[in-house]
Each structure stands twice: as C-alpha cells, then as structure tokens.
Design a protein around this motif. Structure first.
Motif, PDB file in Angstrom:
ATOM      1  N   GLU A  95       0.804  -1.226   0.000  1.00 29.25           N
ATOM      2  CA  GLU A  95       0.000   0.000   0.000  1.00 29.25           C
ATOM      3  C   GLU A  95       0.836   1.274   0.000  1.00 29.25           C
ATOM      4  OE1 GLU A  95      -4.023  -0.780   2.391  1.00 29.25           O
ATOM      5  OE2 GLU A  95      -2.234  -1.086   3.650  1.00 29.25           O
ATOM      6  N   ASP A  96       2.128   1.136   0.295  1.00 32.70           N
ATOM      7  CA  ASP A  96       2.917   2.320   0.622  1.00 32.70           C
ATOM      8  C   ASP A  96       3.711   2.946  -0.521  1.00 32.70           C
ATOM      9  OD1 ASP A  96       2.059   2.175   3.273  1.00 32.70           O
ATOM     10  OD2 ASP A  96       3.659   0.765   3.795  1.00 32.70           O
ATOM     11  N   ASN A  97       3.972   2.194  -1.567  1.00 31.38           N
ATOM     12  CA  ASN A  97       4.792   2.714  -2.658  1.00 31.38           C
ATOM     13  C   ASN A  97       3.924   3.053  -3.854  1.00 31.38           C
ATOM     14  OD1 ASN A  97       6.583   0.102  -1.456  1.00 31.38           O
ATOM     15  ND2 ASN A  97       7.584   2.091  -1.448  1.00 31.38           N
ATOM     16  N   SER A  98       4.214   4.183  -4.482  1.00 30.94           N
ATOM     17  CA  SER A  98       3.460   4.584  -5.663  1.00 30.94           C
ATOM     18  C   SER A  98       3.796   3.672  -6.841  1.00 30.94           C
ATOM     19  CB  SER A  98       3.793   6.025  -6.031  1.00 30.94           C
ATOM     20  OG  SER A  98       5.136   6.112  -6.475  1.00 30.94           O
ATOM     21  N   GLU A  99       2.933   3.689  -7.848  1.00 28.96           N
ATOM     22  CA  GLU A  99       3.221   2.896  -9.042  1.00 28.96           C
ATOM     23  C   GLU A  99       4.493   3.381  -9.718  1.00 28.96           C
ATOM     24  OE1 GLU A  99       0.155   2.144 -11.827  1.00 28.96           O
ATOM     25  OE2 GLU A  99      -1.329   1.612 -10.306  1.00 28.96           O
ATOM     26  N   ARG A 147       8.980  -4.667   3.178  1.00 29.32           N
ATOM     27  CA  ARG A 147       9.911  -4.799   2.056  1.00 29.32           C
ATOM     28  C   ARG A 147       9.201  -5.358   0.820  1.00 29.32           C
ATOM     29  NH1 ARG A 147      12.342  -2.172   5.065  1.00 29.32           N
ATOM     30  NH2 ARG A 147      14.514  -2.301   5.741  1.00 29.32           N
ATOM     31  N   ALA A 148       7.912  -5.047   0.618  1.00 27.91           N
ATOM     32  CA  ALA A 148       7.145  -5.656  -0.469  1.00 27.91           C
ATOM     33  C   ALA A 148       7.763  -5.382  -1.836  1.00 27.91           C
ATOM     34  CB  ALA A 148       5.697  -5.172  -0.428  1.00 27.91           C
ATOM     35  N   LEU A 149       8.006  -4.135  -2.152  1.00 31.60           N
ATOM     36  CA  LEU A 149       8.549  -3.779  -3.454  1.00 31.60           C
ATOM     37  C   LEU A 149       9.966  -4.316  -3.634  1.00 31.60           C
ATOM     38  CD1 LEU A 149       8.864  -2.331  -6.127  1.00 31.60           C
ATOM     39  CD2 LEU A 149       8.984  -0.149  -4.882  1.00 31.60           C
ATOM     40  N   TYR A 150      10.805  -4.102  -2.654  1.00 26.69           N
ATOM     41  CA  TYR A 150      12.179  -4.584  -2.744  1.00 26.69           C
ATOM     42  C   TYR A 150      12.213  -6.103  -2.889  1.00 26.69           C
ATOM     43  CZ  TYR A 150      17.128  -5.140  -1.594  1.00 26.69           C
ATOM     44  OH  TYR A 150      18.466  -5.455  -1.628  1.00 26.69           O
ATOM     45  N   SER A 151      11.372  -6.803  -2.115  1.00 23.69           N
ATOM     46  CA  SER A 151      11.327  -8.261  -2.180  1.00 23.69           C
ATOM     47  C   SER A 151      10.883  -8.733  -3.563  1.00 23.69           C
ATOM     48  CB  SER A 151      10.366  -8.809  -1.121  1.00 23.69           C
ATOM     49  OG  SER A 151      10.813  -8.489   0.181  1.00 23.69           O
ATOM     50  N   ALA A 152       9.891  -8.058  -4.127  1.00 25.89           N
ATOM     51  CA  ALA A 152       9.421  -8.429  -5.460  1.00 25.89           C
ATOM     52  C   ALA A 152      10.531  -8.283  -6.487  1.00 25.89           C
ATOM     53  CB  ALA A 152       8.218  -7.571  -5.849  1.00 25.89           C
ATOM     54  N   SER A 153      11.308  -7.212  -6.378  1.00 29.97           N
ATOM     55  CA  SER A 153      12.394  -7.007  -7.345  1.00 29.97           C
ATOM     56  C   SER A 153      13.469  -8.068  -7.194  1.00 29.97           C
ATOM     57  CB  SER A 153      12.983  -5.602  -7.191  1.00 29.97           C
ATOM     58  OG  SER A 153      13.789  -5.486  -6.036  1.00 29.97           O
ATOM     59  N   LYS A 154      13.790  -8.435  -5.967  1.00 27.23           N
ATOM     60  CA  LYS A 154      14.846  -9.421  -5.762  1.00 27.23           C
ATOM     61  C   LYS A 154      14.354 -10.843  -6.041  1.00 27.23           C
ATOM     62  CE  LYS A 154      18.201  -6.639  -4.768  1.00 27.23           C
ATOM     63  NZ  LYS A 154      19.402  -6.542  -5.643  1.00 27.23           N
ATOM     64  N   GLY A 155      13.065 -11.089  -5.835  1.00 30.17           N
ATOM     65  CA  GLY A 155      12.514 -12.370  -6.257  1.00 30.17           C
ATOM     66  C   GLY A 155      12.648 -12.542  -7.765  1.00 30.17           C
ATOM     67  N   ALA A 156      12.438 -11.455  -8.493  1.00 29.43           N
ATOM     68  CA  ALA A 156      12.619 -11.481  -9.941  1.00 29.43           C
ATOM     69  C   ALA A 156      14.084 -11.718 -10.304  1.00 29.43           C
ATOM     70  CB  ALA A 156      12.119 -10.181 -10.559  1.00 29.43           C
ATOM     71  N   VAL A 157      15.008 -11.146  -9.535  1.00 36.78           N
ATOM     72  CA  VAL A 157      16.434 -11.356  -9.797  1.00 36.78           C
ATOM     73  C   VAL A 157      16.800 -12.829  -9.619  1.00 36.78           C
ATOM     74  CG1 VAL A 157      18.781 -10.847  -8.996  1.00 36.78           C
ATOM     75  CG2 VAL A 157      17.107  -8.997  -9.253  1.00 36.78           C
ATOM     76  N   LEU A 158      16.266 -13.459  -8.590  1.00 36.34           N
ATOM     77  CA  LEU A 158      16.541 -14.879  -8.376  1.00 36.34           C
ATOM     78  C   LEU A 158      16.022 -15.712  -9.545  1.00 36.34           C
ATOM     79  CD1 LEU A 158      17.462 -17.290  -6.725  1.00 36.34           C
ATOM     80  CD2 LEU A 158      15.311 -17.163  -5.439  1.00 36.34           C
ATOM     81  N   ALA A 159      14.777 -15.475  -9.957  1.00 36.92           N
ATOM     82  CA  ALA A 159      14.218 -16.217 -11.080  1.00 36.92           C
ATOM     83  C   ALA A 159      15.000 -15.948 -12.366  1.00 36.92           C
ATOM     84  CB  ALA A 159      12.748 -15.844 -11.271  1.00 36.92           C
TER      85      ALA A 159
END
Length: 267
Positions: A95-99, A147-159
C-alpha cells in the motif's frame, strides 16, 4: 589468502556495476586483489578509489549501459566476469509505494541486470572463463516486513538468475547469485540513522539474523569472488545465502544458546 587463490583472477577482467561504494566496492577490491583487471560502472564514479577504473553509467539507461560497457571492455582488453550489483532499496507494504516507485525500482533492480548482461554477453562469449554473478537478497526467499517492493524485485532477480543459467549453460557461461542478509552498508546506515532510536534499530536488525550480527560487505564480496572464479567451474544456477542463517535457521535467542557446563561425573 593462499597463493593459488591470490592468483585465481590473474589475466581475467571484470565489470562491477554499482562498484563505487558498499558491496560493489568490496567486490571490486576483492577481485582486484586476486589479480583481476577491474572496471567499475556507477552513477557516481567519483566516489571510487583512484586505483579503480570507474565509468559513469545509469543501469536504467540502455544507451548509457551499452556505451559504458564498450568503454570498459576497451580499457580491459576483454571481459570474463560481470557482477550485476547495482540496485536501489525500497521500504513499505504493497500500500505504501506509488506505481511510479514500483516501476523505478523494478527498472533498476531487474531491467538493470538485463541491460548490462545484454551488453556484456558478446564479450563474455569470447572468454575461456565467463561468469555472471547477480547480487540478489535474502528477501527473495524469506518474507520480511516492510519490504514488499524490494522483495518483489529481488525475487525477480533470483528467477532471472536461474533462467539465465539455463539459457547460457551450453555457451559455457556460468550464472549464479548471492543472497545477502542485512549488510552493514551506507544505505543501511542511513536507514538506521533515520530511525527514532538508531541504537535500538541497529540491535533489532542484528537480532533478526540468527548470527546476531549484520553481514559485512567483505563477506558478500568473498562469496561473489568464489562464484565468479574458475575454481567454481562446476557451479551454475546457484543462489548462495550470505545472511547469518536468516533464510534457513530457526533458533532460540542467543542467550539460550550458550554452551552448558559439562555434567559432573564421579571418578
């Protein structure tokens, strides 16, 4: 460091993105100490020590990345190792980070790797020991609050790391990543300093890791160097956790882990 390890990167060349400070600087210094020729790509190349060849580049800019990579390869005379370290952080729930912030963080942390790798691949294909190491995060495998946004970006890095490893396996290009826990870097230092009680915030971050300590940039750099080096020639598609045990251990508070005195035995 033994003599063999000290010479492991002799004659090899490496590009380190985000290499002017923090983890990237530790990686650049570690590879250089092992004999590698180094080129650092960074938004603020003036922060890099004078003995490192630093080139200005924004990994969110495709043309800038292509130009900086070409400059680096010309300076180095070739390319054997790419360390995709450049990235930015983000805090908050979904909810906290803008698009706009979502797009920006993903553009830097994920597409930044795409851009640098695309630019580097033609040169890596000519190497006898080509390797790519992506700096990922424990947040790719462990849910941490705010860490929702950061986690999403790093999950993508792992994949992305796993997909790249599969794509380039038969070209002989190894692709791996390191997953650091909370690292004692300038960025984390700024987060701690901004807290209402910096001392309490640091203790909380230390306690979150089973080891009870923040990870050091040098510890991450040593893991990167291992994955990047010829001695890891059989290692690809691997995520190496450097996180004080946070992703794999569930332990009691450290005070309860003190060794007990041995039971008294009668002679």
């Amino acid at each position: 460091m033994n003599a063999r390890r000290a010479l492991e990167f002799q004659g090899l060349s490496a590009i380190v993105t985000g290499g002017a400070s923090g983890i990237g600087l530790a990686v650049a210094e570690t590879l250089a100490a092992s004999g590698a020729g180094i080129a650092v790509l960074d938004l603020s190349p003036e922060q890099a020590p004078g003995h490192l060849h630093a080139i200005q580049a924004d990994v969110a800019d495709t043309a800038a990345v292509a130009d900086a990579t070409a400059q680096a390869v010309e300076y180095l005379g070739g390319l054997d190792v790419l360390v995709n370290n450049a990235g930015i952080g983000a805090q908050g729930t979904v909810e906290d980070n803008s698009e706009e912030e979502w797009h920006h963080v993903l553009d830097v942390n994920v597409l930044g790797i795409v851009r640098t790798t695309r630019a580097a691949l033609p040169h890596l294909r000519r190497s006898a020991h080509p390797a790519i190491v992506n700096v990922c995060s424990v947040t790719a495998t462990t849910g941490l609050p705010q860490r929702a946004l950061y986690s999403a970006s790093k999950g993508a890095v792992l994949a992305l790391t796993l997909a790249m490893a599969a794509d380039h396996l038969y070209e002989g290009i190894r692709v791996n990543c390191v997953n650091p826990g909370t690292v004692d870097t300038p960025w984390v230092g700024r987060l701690i300093a901004a807290a209402d009680d910096p001392g309490a915030e640091r203790r909380a971050l230390e306690a979150r890791q089973p080891s009870g300590r923040l990870v050091t940039a040098q510890q991450v750099a040593s893991a990167v160097a291992y994955l990047a080096g010829p001695s890891a020639g059989a290692t690809t598609g691997t995520a190496l956790a450097v996180d004080g045990g946070i992703s794999g251990l569930l332990v009691r508070p450290s005070a309860s882990l003190r060794p007990e005195a041995p039971a008294h035995r009668e002679p």
